[in-house]
Scaffold this motif. Structure first.
Motif, mmCIF file in Angstrom:
data_model
loop_
_atom_site.group_PDB
_atom_site.id
_atom_site.type_symbol
_atom_site.label_atom_id
_atom_site.label_comp_id
_atom_site.label_asym_id
_atom_site.label_seq_id
_atom_site.Cartn_x
_atom_site.Cartn_y
_atom_site.Cartn_z
ATOM 1 N N PHE A 185 -3.282 1.432 12.276
ATOM 2 C CA PHE A 185 -3.366 0.152 11.577
ATOM 3 C C PHE A 185 -3.793 -0.923 12.574
ATOM 4 O O PHE A 185 -3.216 -1.041 13.654
ATOM 5 C CB PHE A 185 -2.020 -0.225 10.962
ATOM 6 C CG PHE A 185 -1.545 0.752 9.917
ATOM 7 C CD1 PHE A 185 -1.832 0.547 8.576
ATOM 8 C CD2 PHE A 185 -0.821 1.875 10.279
ATOM 9 C CE1 PHE A 185 -1.404 1.452 7.606
ATOM 10 C CE2 PHE A 185 -0.384 2.782 9.321
ATOM 11 C CZ PHE A 185 -0.679 2.572 7.983
ATOM 12 N N GLY A 186 -4.795 -1.713 12.184
ATOM 13 C CA GLY A 186 -5.221 -2.821 13.023
ATOM 14 C C GLY A 186 -6.442 -2.521 13.861
ATOM 15 O O GLY A 186 -7.251 -1.650 13.541
ATOM 16 N N ALA A 205 3.539 -9.283 11.400
ATOM 17 C CA ALA A 205 3.630 -10.216 12.512
ATOM 18 C C ALA A 205 2.776 -9.852 13.723
ATOM 19 O O ALA A 205 2.408 -10.734 14.506
ATOM 20 C CB ALA A 205 5.092 -10.350 12.951
ATOM 21 N N TYR A 206 2.447 -8.575 13.900
ATOM 22 C CA TYR A 206 1.769 -8.159 15.117
ATOM 23 C C TYR A 206 0.348 -7.658 14.900
ATOM 24 O O TYR A 206 -0.583 -8.085 15.585
ATOM 25 C CB TYR A 206 2.598 -7.072 15.821
ATOM 26 C CG TYR A 206 3.887 -7.584 16.392
ATOM 27 C CD1 TYR A 206 3.965 -8.066 17.692
ATOM 28 C CD2 TYR A 206 5.043 -7.599 15.628
ATOM 29 C CE1 TYR A 206 5.154 -8.545 18.228
ATOM 30 C CE2 TYR A 206 6.247 -8.079 16.141
ATOM 31 C CZ TYR A 206 6.290 -8.549 17.437
ATOM 32 O OH TYR A 206 7.468 -9.035 17.954
ATOM 33 N N VAL A 207 0.151 -6.753 13.960
ATOM 34 C CA VAL A 207 -1.163 -6.151 13.733
ATOM 35 C C VAL A 207 -2.247 -7.176 13.412
ATOM 36 O O VAL A 207 -3.369 -7.072 13.938
ATOM 37 C CB VAL A 207 -1.078 -5.074 12.626
ATOM 38 C CG1 VAL A 207 -2.471 -4.650 12.171
ATOM 39 C CG2 VAL A 207 -0.300 -3.861 13.138
ATOM 40 N N GLU A 255 -0.057 2.928 15.353
ATOM 41 C CA GLU A 255 -0.454 4.245 14.856
ATOM 42 C C GLU A 255 0.768 5.055 14.443
ATOM 43 O O GLU A 255 1.771 5.092 15.163
ATOM 44 C CB GLU A 255 -1.245 5.000 15.921
ATOM 45 C CG GLU A 255 -1.754 6.352 15.429
ATOM 46 C CD GLU A 255 -2.695 7.013 16.409
ATOM 47 O OE1 GLU A 255 -3.225 8.076 16.080
ATOM 48 O OE2 GLU A 255 -2.888 6.462 17.516
ATOM 49 N N ILE A 256 0.665 5.704 13.304
ATOM 50 C CA ILE A 256 1.729 6.578 12.808
ATOM 51 C C ILE A 256 1.282 8.028 12.942
ATOM 52 O O ILE A 256 0.211 8.403 12.478
ATOM 53 C CB ILE A 256 2.067 6.275 11.341
ATOM 54 C CG1 ILE A 256 2.660 4.860 11.220
ATOM 55 C CG2 ILE A 256 3.060 7.307 10.787
ATOM 56 C CD1 ILE A 256 2.965 4.445 9.789
ATOM 57 N N ALA A 302 -5.448 -7.026 9.677
ATOM 58 C CA ALA A 302 -4.309 -6.716 8.813
ATOM 59 C C ALA A 302 -4.657 -5.664 7.777
ATOM 60 O O ALA A 302 -3.812 -4.879 7.366
ATOM 61 C CB ALA A 302 -3.828 -7.988 8.117
ATOM 62 N N GLY A 303 -5.905 -5.621 7.355
ATOM 63 C CA GLY A 303 -6.297 -4.677 6.314
ATOM 64 C C GLY A 303 -7.056 -3.469 6.817
ATOM 65 O O GLY A 303 -7.570 -2.686 6.017
ATOM 66 N N MET A 304 -7.149 -3.315 8.149
ATOM 67 C CA MET A 304 -7.933 -2.211 8.694
ATOM 68 C C MET A 304 -7.062 -0.980 8.953
ATOM 69 O O MET A 304 -6.017 -1.063 9.598
ATOM 70 C CB MET A 304 -8.629 -2.633 9.981
ATOM 71 C CG MET A 304 -9.514 -1.537 10.570
ATOM 72 S SD MET A 304 -10.505 -2.123 11.976
ATOM 73 C CE MET A 304 -11.717 -3.130 11.120
ATOM 74 N N LEU A 305 -7.507 0.148 8.447
ATOM 75 C CA LEU A 305 -6.827 1.426 8.659
ATOM 76 C C LEU A 305 -7.854 2.437 9.132
ATOM 77 O O LEU A 305 -8.853 2.678 8.452
ATOM 78 C CB LEU A 305 -6.165 1.908 7.368
ATOM 79 C CG LEU A 305 -5.525 3.307 7.401
ATOM 80 C CD1 LEU A 305 -4.426 3.379 8.448
ATOM 81 C CD2 LEU A 305 -4.974 3.665 6.024
ATOM 82 N N THR A 306 -7.629 3.012 10.301
ATOM 83 C CA THR A 306 -8.547 3.965 10.900
ATOM 84 C C THR A 306 -7.887 5.334 10.996
ATOM 85 O O THR A 306 -6.788 5.450 11.540
ATOM 86 C CB THR A 306 -8.967 3.511 12.317
ATOM 87 O OG1 THR A 306 -9.478 2.186 12.263
ATOM 88 C CG2 THR A 306 -10.018 4.447 12.885
ATOM 89 N N GLU A 307 -8.542 6.360 10.487
ATOM 90 C CA GLU A 307 -8.018 7.723 10.640
ATOM 91 C C GLU A 307 -8.331 8.203 12.046
ATOM 92 O O GLU A 307 -9.462 8.094 12.514
ATOM 93 C CB GLU A 307 -8.643 8.656 9.617
ATOM 94 C CG GLU A 307 -8.059 10.061 9.668
ATOM 95 C CD GLU A 307 -8.637 10.967 8.591
ATOM 96 O OE1 GLU A 307 -8.029 12.017 8.333
ATOM 97 O OE2 GLU A 307 -9.692 10.627 8.019
ATOM 98 N N THR A 308 -7.329 8.705 12.727
ATOM 99 C CA THR A 308 -7.503 9.222 14.074
ATOM 100 C C THR A 308 -7.401 10.739 14.029
ATOM 101 O O THR A 308 -7.159 11.326 12.983
ATOM 102 C CB THR A 308 -6.435 8.648 15.026
ATOM 103 O OG1 THR A 308 -5.150 9.144 14.629
ATOM 104 C CG2 THR A 308 -6.435 7.133 14.992
#
Length: 234
Positions: free
Chosen positions: A49-50, A83-85, A93-94, A37-43
């Motif tokens: 997210f997740g 609910a999902y991540v 991913e955005i 829930a708290g993980m954010l990875t730059e792609t």
């Protein structure tokens, strides 16, 4: 929102910074731990997210000047993250779809500084959408002229000033100098626009928001039509 190529041409910043749509991505290696829930990875062109190695991967292509994207940010975005991540079974991913100079300005600001701040920056811009988009719609000819002429940094800074982006980001803890530095990063602006154009060609994107689920473009453009397909995938 359907992509309007006429608007893109009319608002093109310069030949050196082509405007197109969206951004690509390449997952980084998974990090230890399970606090998805708290993980954010730059792609490479987006923010995920997740769990980067989740079996099911959802990608949203969004535009900051799209009212439907703003509505999704205020409804579906939160539902996915809550609910999902956290399950670790799906990543979200955005990626940016750049339609005009206002889009590019917002994209550069949301990516300003530490990548871990993207989520909060994105939410801050989108949750005040109604306020700043009205300023954009009612911009004077003098303001529009400032957005279209001069150096790239001067144009983007004028947009940020006229639409209160500076105020939004300063409330996030940024200084004016930090924001101006990000808005002057022509290499980053070019990378965002070029990756955006590449993804339009790759996925055949025609509107925003658009969603890719495990490599397939969905017939879904809002939370009501997206959620049933997420449930089916899981």
């Amino acid at each position: 929102m359907t992509i309007n190529t006429g608007i893109l041409k009319a608002l093109a910043l310069a030949s050196a910074v082509p405007l197109a749509i969206a951004a690509g991505a390449a997952d980084k290696p998974i990090l230890p731990g399970g606090n998805w829930a708290g993980m954010l990875t730059e792609t490479e062109g987006g923010h995920l997210f997740g769990n980067p190695q989740a079996k099911t991967k959802l990608v949203e292509f969004m535009s900051y000047t799209c009212s439907h994207c703003a509505h999704f940010a205020q409804t579906g975005d939160g539902a996915i993250k809550i609910a999902y991540v956290p399950t670790g079974r799906i990543s979200y991913e955005i990626r940016h779809l750049i339609r005009d100079p206002v889009d590019l300005t917002a994209a550069l600001l949301t990516q300003c500084g530490d990548a871990k701040k993207f989520g909060g920056n994105h939410d801050a811009i989108m949750y005040r959408y109604d306020e700043w988009i009205e300023k954009a719609r009612t911009a004077t000819r003098a303001q529009q002229s400032r957005w279209q002429f001069g150096s790239l940094s001067a144009r983007l800074q004028a947009i940020a000033s006229d639409l209160d982006f500076y105020d939004i980001m300063e409330r996030r803890g940024y200084t004016r100098a930090q924001l101006d530095k990000c808005l002057s990063d022509e290499a980053q602006a070019r990378a965002i626009a070029e990756t955006s154009a590449a993804d339009v060609r790759k996925y055949g994107l025609t509107g925003t928001p658009s969603f890719i689920l495990d490599g397939t473009l969905l017939d879904a453009h809002d939370w009501n039509s997206l959620e049933p397909q997420l449930k089916k995938a899981l």
